[in-house]
Design an enzyme around this catalytic site. Structure first.
Site, PDB file in Angstrom:
ATOM      1  N   CYS A 227      -2.164   3.495   7.528  1.00 48.16           N
ATOM      2  CA  CYS A 227      -3.592   3.345   7.788  1.00 48.16           C
ATOM      3  C   CYS A 227      -3.837   3.245   9.293  1.00 48.16           C
ATOM      4  O   CYS A 227      -2.919   3.079  10.087  1.00 48.16           O
ATOM      5  CB  CYS A 227      -4.104   2.103   7.089  1.00 48.16           C
ATOM      6  SG  CYS A 227      -3.587   0.607   7.906  1.00 48.16           S
TER       7      CYS A 227
ATOM      8  N   ASP B 170       2.398   2.528   2.548  1.00 47.69           N
ATOM      9  CA  ASP B 170       2.460   3.152   3.871  1.00 47.69           C
ATOM     10  C   ASP B 170       3.835   2.932   4.490  1.00 47.69           C
ATOM     11  O   ASP B 170       4.527   1.983   4.138  1.00 47.69           O
ATOM     12  CB  ASP B 170       1.389   2.550   4.787  1.00 47.69           C
ATOM     13  CG  ASP B 170      -0.008   2.968   4.371  1.00 47.69           C
ATOM     14  OD1 ASP B 170      -0.115   3.884   3.548  1.00 47.69           O
ATOM     15  OD2 ASP B 170      -0.974   2.383   4.862  1.00 47.69           O
TER      16      ASP B 170
ATOM     17  N   CYS C 285       0.805  -1.221   0.000  1.00 42.11           N
ATOM     18  CA  CYS C 285       0.000   0.000   0.000  1.00 42.11           C
ATOM     19  C   CYS C 285       0.838   1.271   0.000  1.00 42.11           C
ATOM     20  O   CYS C 285       0.301   2.358  -0.130  1.00 42.11           O
ATOM     21  CB  CYS C 285      -0.920   0.001   1.221  1.00 42.11           C
ATOM     22  SG  CYS C 285       0.030   0.061   2.746  1.00 42.11           S
TER      23      CYS C 285
ATOM     24  N   CYS D  21      -0.789  -4.796   7.307  1.00 41.05           N
ATOM     25  CA  CYS D  21      -0.647  -3.664   8.227  1.00 41.05           C
ATOM     26  C   CYS D  21       0.146  -4.116   9.457  1.00 41.05           C
ATOM     27  O   CYS D  21       0.997  -3.376   9.963  1.00 41.05           O
ATOM     28  CB  CYS D  21      -2.005  -3.128   8.653  1.00 41.05           C
ATOM     29  SG  CYS D  21      -3.186  -2.933   7.311  1.00 41.05           S
TER      30      CYS D  21
HETATM   31 FE1  FES Z   1      -1.235  -0.013   4.393  1.00 42.94          FE
HETATM   32 FE2  FES Z   1      -2.613  -0.775   6.452  1.00 42.94          FE
HETATM   33  S1  FES Z   1      -3.365  -0.279   4.477  1.00 42.94           S
HETATM   34  S2  FES Z   1      -0.500  -0.504   6.335  1.00 42.94           S
END
Ligand code: FES
Length: 156
Positions: free
Chosen positions: A64, A37, A35, A108
């Site tokens: 997130c 992140d 993602c 995540c």
């Molecule tokens: Fe990327 Fe949770 S959606 S870490």
């Protein structure tokens, strides 16, 4: 929706241990390929009963809500663990009271685990006194994006 969502929302409402740690002994950063992140984790060790254990852990996340909720739990339950014990913790253990992550959210938890493993992999090396050896996550992201990103600091 389900129990997990409720627990994650509660953890998000008051995340623990958010923010940089100026006197950290170790720091680790991870990014999720799924993602994009990012999460950074700081560890501070202390001597207890002749063992070197984690005294405190903190994190900064551009991720997130689930990653923040897991990191909040994980930084609490890392306290008192040796580096070896911390290294042995998988995403399922790091989620603590949140319980098992739903399939869509497993990465995540892995993001938090990777940041922890990265910190443990630094071998307890301290960042420079002025933090120069360990730029903040905000600085890393700004660098990456050519300085066009807006950083909003999280309140503790
Ligand atoms: Fe990327 Fe949770 S959606 S870490």
């Amino acid at each position: 929706m389900d129990d997990f969502e409720t627990r994650a929302r509660e953890a998000m409402a008051a995340p623990r241990n958010v923010g940089e740690m100026a006197d950290a002994d170790a720091v680790g950063t991870a990014g999720s390929a799924d993602c994009g992140d990012m999460l950074r984790m700081w560890l501070k060790f202390t001597e207890k009963d002749g063992k070197r254990v984690i005294d405190r852990a903190s994190f900064q996340s551009f991720g997130c809500q689930t990653a923040i909720a897991v990191a909040s739990m994980a930084t609490e339950l890392l306290k008192g663990k040796t580096a070896e014990e911390a290294q042995a913790l998988g995403p399922d253990e790091l989620t603590g009271d949140l319980g098992p992550l739903p399939p869509m959210k497993i990465h995540c938890g892995q993001l938090v685990e990777s940041a922890l493993q990265s910190a443990l992999g630094t071998g307890g090396e301290a960042p420079g006194d002025d933090g120069s050896a360990a730029p903040t996550l905000a600085q890393s992201l700004q660098k990456k994006s050519g300085g066009k990103i807006k950083i909003v600091p999280l309140e503790e």
